[in-house]
Design an enzyme around this catalytic site. Structure first.
Site, PDB file in Angstrom:
ATOM      1  N   HIS A 162       0.681  -1.305  -0.173  1.00  0.00           N
ATOM      2  CA  HIS A 162      -0.030  -0.140   0.352  1.00  0.00           C
ATOM      3  C   HIS A 162       0.923   1.349  -0.466  1.00  0.00           C
ATOM      4  O   HIS A 162       1.761   1.480   0.618  1.00  0.00           O
ATOM      5  CB  HIS A 162      -0.839  -0.164   1.016  1.00  0.00           C
ATOM      6  N   GLU A 165       1.792   3.579   3.369  1.00  0.00           N
ATOM      7  CA  GLU A 165       2.234   2.604   3.697  1.00  0.00           C
ATOM      8  C   GLU A 165       4.119   2.920   3.491  1.00  0.00           C
ATOM      9  O   GLU A 165       4.028   1.656   3.653  1.00  0.00           O
ATOM     10  CB  GLU A 165       1.643   1.344   4.913  1.00  0.00           C
ATOM     11  N   TYR A 347     -10.983 -10.194   1.865  1.00  0.00           N
ATOM     12  CA  TYR A 347     -10.508 -11.026   1.147  1.00  0.00           C
ATOM     13  C   TYR A 347      -9.726 -10.413   0.062  1.00  0.00           C
ATOM     14  O   TYR A 347      -9.415  -9.423   0.088  1.00  0.00           O
ATOM     15  CB  TYR A 347     -11.840 -12.213   0.257  1.00  0.00           C
ATOM     16  N   GLU A 366       0.151  -5.084  11.040  1.00  0.00           N
ATOM     17  CA  GLU A 366       0.207  -3.882  10.503  1.00  0.00           C
ATOM     18  C   GLU A 366       0.856  -3.178  11.623  1.00  0.00           C
ATOM     19  O   GLU A 366       0.477  -3.297  12.947  1.00  0.00           O
ATOM     20  CB  GLU A 366      -1.635  -3.457  10.687  1.00  0.00           C
TER      21      GLU A 366
HETATM   22 ZN   LIG Z   1      -1.625  -1.620   4.293  1.00  0.00          ZN
END
Ligand SMILES: [Zn+2]
Length: 396
Positions: A162, A165, A347, A366
């Site tokens: 991402h 991130e 998903y 995370e």
């Molecule tokens: Zn992410």
């Protein structure tokens, strides 16, 4: 650092001379026959660089070696064409210097070009690292994989699926650097000797899965007018890309995998945008395809995808994960303080697909808390929390 073989030398002797594990020397010189060295052959010694030094009045090889904690022969070997008995003032010699500090400075604006430059620097000092290209992004940025270790257990970590991130990339690169440092200096990390990890595992790292997205968040839209217009439209006219997670085409790479993709599709936006759009079909994007191909080719025992944020570790998918997953996640949780969460309604992620198709442990970790992109002020704290997970992924 390069040295040149003399008659009668062996890798074992170099290992003793420089205090570097022989396996690291062998792995830094792929293609040579360790037991058949020939005079004049170039050998790379990992963990050292050669510094130029100008001879001053009163210098001797013995004195220079002594003052730098080197053996005399370590200095002689680095200077094959210099007669130590006839040193001249102003003459330049090469002095082996052991690297004991980080080359990667992760706590900064860490974009694609900085990562590529750091990979190059690490590989020149630590030639036992292997670098492969696993594909190209939409904009043609090369997707890099770094391999470290020569064991049978294949472990994979990736970062920056991402875009916003991106802090996960310097976190992972810092770990790679610290791992190399501990191997070449025989230092433990958190009381753990790392050489056994090196000999038991082969760690595969893809530190930036989504370089185009990361560049968009960090450096703004691409120069190319067509792409610039396109991403501005997808971003509803805003020049603030801090909320952007997708690749440059507005496809969320972590919603691209064939693991109940239709369910994810149904609950997410139906068109490209900054986040959550899963594409027209699974694996439509080159970055996702590269990751899928790599994963099929390498046959990983376990994978961890690093994201931000929330300080949680997701470890299940549709009850398809093996019992080992729970044992691993408990250890990850213990060493990081992060909460283990089996599943959420989500998903088509990379780890979902890995669990589903291989029935082996896959995790989404995370890091940190707050609004993405997480500020660099969190870097040190996040690194400390994550370090235990990096290590546990190898020793467990
Ligand atoms: Zn992410």
């Amino acid at each position: 650092m390069d040295i040149y073989v003399r008659q009668g030398d062996s890798l074992w002797y170099y290992s003793q001379l420089y205090g570097i594990n022989i396996q690291l020397i062998i792995d830094s010189n792929r293609g040579i026959q360790p037991n058949q060295l020939s005079a004049g052959q170039r050998i790379r010694i990992p963990g050292f660089i050669a510094q130029n030094y100008q001879i001053r009045h009163g210098d001797s090889f013995w004195g220079i070696a002594q003052s730098r904690n080197l053996s005399l022969d370590a200095l002689l070997l680095a200077n094959p064409n210099i007669n130590p008995n006839r040193l001249q003032i102003g003459q330049t010699i090469r002095v082996p210097l052991r690297i004991t500090w980080r080359l990667v400075q992760g706590k900064q604006h860490y974009d694609f070009s900085r990562m590529i430059s750091d990979i190059g620097r690490l590989q020149s000092v630590y030639p036992f690292l292997r670098l492969t290209g696993i594909g190209n992004s939409v904009l043609g940025n090369r997707l890099s994989e770094i391999l470290i270790g020569n064991g049978d257990k294949r472990v994979h970590y990736n970062a920056s699926f991402h875009a916003n991130e991106w802090i996960t990339t310097p976190i992972l690169m810092t770990f790679l650097n610290d791992y190399c440092l501990s191997l070449t200096n025989s230092n433990s990390i958190r009381g753990l000797s790392t050489f056994p990890l090196y000999s038991q595992t082969m760690l595969s790292l893809v530190p930036m899965v989504n370089p185009d997205g990361v560049s968009l968040v960090m450096n703004g839209p691409p120069e190319n007018e067509t792409w610039r217009k396109r991403v501005m439209e997808l971003n509803r006219g805003s020049t603030d890309f801090s909320g952007w997670k997708a690749n440059i085409r507005g496809v969320d790479l972590n919603d691209q995998f064939p693991a109940r993709w239709e369910l994810e599709k149904a609950r997410n936006p139906g068109k490209p945008g900054p986040r959550d759009y899963g594409g027209e079909h699974p694996l439509s994007e080159p970055e996702a395809i590269a990751m899928a191909d790599l994963t099929r080719r390498r046959d990983f025992a376990r994978v961890i995808a690093f994201h931000t944020q929330g300080e949680v570790i997701y470890w299940g998918f549709e009850n398809l994960e093996p019992p080992e997953s729970e044992i691993l996640v408990n250890e990850f949780s213990r060493v990081s303080g992060y909460q283990a969460v089996k599943t959420i309604e989500s998903y088509a992620g990379y780890k979902d697909w890995f669990i589903q198709d291989w029935r082996r442990p896959g995790f989404t970790v995370e890091l940190g808390t707050g609004t993405n992109p997480l500020p660099l002020t969190q870097f040190d704290e996040i690194y400390e929390e994550t370090l235990g997970i990096f290590l546990a992924g190898l020793y467990m």
